[in-house]
Write an enzyme that holds these catalytic residues in place. Structure first.
Site, PDB file in Angstrom:
ATOM      1  N   THR A  34       0.647  -1.180   0.117  1.00 10.62           N
ATOM      2  CA  THR A  34       0.006  -0.033   0.061  1.00 10.62           C
ATOM      3  C   THR A  34       0.892   1.390  -0.083  1.00 10.62           C
ATOM      4  O   THR A  34       0.288   2.411   0.422  1.00 10.62           O
ATOM      5  CB  THR A  34      -1.132  -0.119   1.136  1.00 10.62           C
ATOM      6  OG1 THR A  34      -0.315  -0.091   2.548  1.00 10.62           O
ATOM      7  CG2 THR A  34      -1.967  -1.086   1.157  1.00 10.62           C
ATOM      8  N   ARG A  82       4.192   2.380  -2.483  1.00 12.32           N
ATOM      9  CA  ARG A  82       4.381   2.954  -3.697  1.00 12.32           C
ATOM     10  C   ARG A  82       4.680   1.668  -4.658  1.00 12.32           C
ATOM     11  O   ARG A  82       5.533   0.903  -4.272  1.00 12.32           O
ATOM     12  CB  ARG A  82       5.422   4.033  -3.764  1.00 12.32           C
ATOM     13  CG  ARG A  82       4.872   5.379  -3.455  1.00 12.32           C
ATOM     14  CD  ARG A  82       3.999   5.994  -4.528  1.00 12.32           C
ATOM     15  NE  ARG A  82       3.504   7.273  -4.243  1.00 12.32           N
ATOM     16  CZ  ARG A  82       2.633   7.513  -3.069  1.00 12.32           C
ATOM     17  NH1 ARG A  82       1.789   6.633  -2.639  1.00 12.32           N
ATOM     18  NH2 ARG A  82       2.385   8.981  -2.900  1.00 12.32           N
ATOM     19  N   GLU A 140       1.531   2.705 -12.985  1.00 11.77           N
ATOM     20  CA  GLU A 140      -0.243   3.226 -12.631  1.00 11.77           C
ATOM     21  C   GLU A 140      -0.678   4.211 -13.571  1.00 11.77           C
ATOM     22  O   GLU A 140       0.306   4.790 -13.861  1.00 11.77           O
ATOM     23  CB  GLU A 140      -0.097   3.961 -11.256  1.00 11.77           C
ATOM     24  CG  GLU A 140      -0.507   2.804 -10.003  1.00 11.77           C
ATOM     25  CD  GLU A 140      -0.594   3.540  -8.896  1.00 11.77           C
ATOM     26  OE1 GLU A 140      -1.177   4.636  -8.630  1.00 11.77           O
ATOM     27  OE2 GLU A 140      -0.042   2.972  -7.905  1.00 11.77           O
ATOM     28  N   HIS A 194      -5.342   2.166  -5.720  1.00 11.37           N
ATOM     29  CA  HIS A 194      -4.766   3.143  -5.234  1.00 11.37           C
ATOM     30  C   HIS A 194      -5.618   3.778  -4.334  1.00 11.37           C
ATOM     31  O   HIS A 194      -5.770   5.277  -4.569  1.00 11.37           O
ATOM     32  CB  HIS A 194      -3.807   3.949  -6.119  1.00 11.37           C
ATOM     33  CG  HIS A 194      -2.636   4.777  -5.224  1.00 11.37           C
ATOM     34  ND1 HIS A 194      -1.552   5.209  -5.956  1.00 11.37           N
ATOM     35  CD2 HIS A 194      -2.766   5.153  -4.010  1.00 11.37           C
ATOM     36  CE1 HIS A 194      -0.865   5.739  -5.051  1.00 11.37           C
ATOM     37  NE2 HIS A 194      -1.370   5.803  -3.905  1.00 11.37           N
TER      38      HIS A 194
HETATM   39  C1  GLV Z   1      -1.141   8.156  -1.266  1.00 13.55           C
HETATM   40  O1  GLV Z   1      -0.769   7.312  -1.747  1.00 13.55           O
HETATM   41  C2  GLV Z   1      -0.215   9.033  -0.314  1.00 13.55           C
HETATM   42  O2  GLV Z   1       0.965   9.096  -0.442  1.00 13.55           O
HETATM   43  O3  GLV Z   1      -0.991  10.022   0.313  1.00 13.55           O
END
Ligand code: GLV
Length: 342
Positions: free
Chosen positions: A259, A261, A290, A308
């Site tokens: 979750t 990058r 992405e 995402h």
């Molecule tokens: C989401 O991916 C963020 O970096 O806030």
């Protein structure tokens, strides 16, 4: 004269209203991502830029914004911004930490549970009309109780994920920035191993912070965790941190959760590891390119794919937008913004 701010995409009303109290602003697009040309044009006469993780704010954009004093990202990650180029021109870069920690940690757990209990597969099973009666071994998952959660990156979000693990009866191990930076250094790795078995102050310090979480080397974590979850920022040191070599070290029963990058994982190596059953599955919220997704992933049952949405709750996104606006106002009022990237 009131400062001029360019906001690349419309933000929730509380944030826009707050901005309007102090600044004049223009909005790039109502929804979706702004084109590069529109971004270059938008920064031209702006004192402040409020942008999203889909906006690439590189040297060219920064140079086009000759009046810019602040670039406020509505995200905690800031790999979309050339912070060095901004710094050279005395422009603040800010992000939105803290307000999204719980949402992102919760989504991480949603992925862990969805993956290990096959929630997405089970839902599809029902919708396909396949539930014709209860069966003893239907859709068996994998228990997490008593298993080991390995957290790569022990900042705000990594710790929030760790706190939730106690409720699920998991053992927690983690590695931090130094363990990642020195992962190929035999000296560092032997110190980390010695910590495990010794009662020296070093080994105790590894266990401090109120959580029953144990610090280990990167390699130990990769080799022993049943669930490996990534919570590092994307930077040169973390690009492809999870590469072919890392997949080769994982348990065949391990699950990988990302979750953070996408480029932290070598996606081609992950696809290969999944195809060759070198790991048990993956829960992904982010991707290397992405919004492109490696096509083989789409056909795999042991993979849960999200677009995402780590911080995507109404409350969190509103708080992020408000925080970005406060950062902007602080910078344009001559103060150091509260979330200035150092
Ligand atoms: C989401 O991916 C963020 O970096 O806030």
């Amino acid at each position: 004269m009131r400062p001029q701010v360019f906001v690349t995409r419309q933000l929730p009303a509380p944030a826009m209203n707050r901005l309007a109290e102090v600044c004049d602003y223009k909005v790039g697009v109502e929804q979706g991502a702004l084109s590069r040309d529109a971004l270059l044009a938008g920064v031209r006469n702006a004192d402040g830029l409020v942008c999203l993780l889909t906006d690439t704010v590189d040297r060219e954009v920064i140079c086009a914004g000759t009046r810019l004093r602040v670039i406020a990202n509505v995200a905690v990650g800031h790999n979309n911004i050339d912070v060095g180029a901004a710094r050279q021109r005395g422009i603040y870069v800010t992000n939105t930490p803290d307000v999204l920690t719980d949402s992102t940690a919760n989504l991480t757990w949603a992925l862990i549970l969805a993956l290990t209990r096959r929630i997405v597969e089970a839902d599809a099973f029902i919708r396909a009309g396949k539930f014709t009666g209860w069966d003893f071994d239907m859709l068996l998952g994998s228990s997490i109780t008593g298993k080991t959660l390995g957290i790569v990156g022990y900042g705000r979000i990594g710790k929030a994920v760790a706190r939730r693990a106690t409720g699920f009866g998991m053992q927690v191990i983690y590695c931090g920035r130094d363990d990642i930076a020195f992962r190929d250094d035999p000296h560092h790795n032997s110190i980390m191993l010695a910590r495990q078995s010794s009662t020296s102050p070093l080994s105790q310090s590894a266990r401090l912070d109120g959580l029953a979480a144990r610090r280990v080397s990167f390699n130990q974590l990769i080799e022993t965790a049943d669930i490996i979850t990534l919570h590092v920022p994307l930077a040169a040191a973390t690009q492809h941190l999870i590469d072919r070599n890392a997949f080769a070290r994982m348990k065949p029963t391990a699950y990988l959760i990302n979750t953070a990058r996408g480029p932290v994982v070598d996606e081609a190596a992950m696809v290969e590891a999944l195809q060759q059953k070198r790991i048990a599955g993956a829960g992904l919220d982010v991707y290397e390119r992405e919004p492109e997704i490696s096509p083989p992933l789409l056909a795999m049952n042991n993979v849960v794919l999200l677009p995402h949405v780590g911080s995507a709750t109404l409350e969190t996104r509103t708080a992020m937008a408000l925080l970005a606006i406060e950062n902007t106002i602080e910078a344009l009022s001559g103060r150091t913004p509260r979330c200035a990237i150092k």
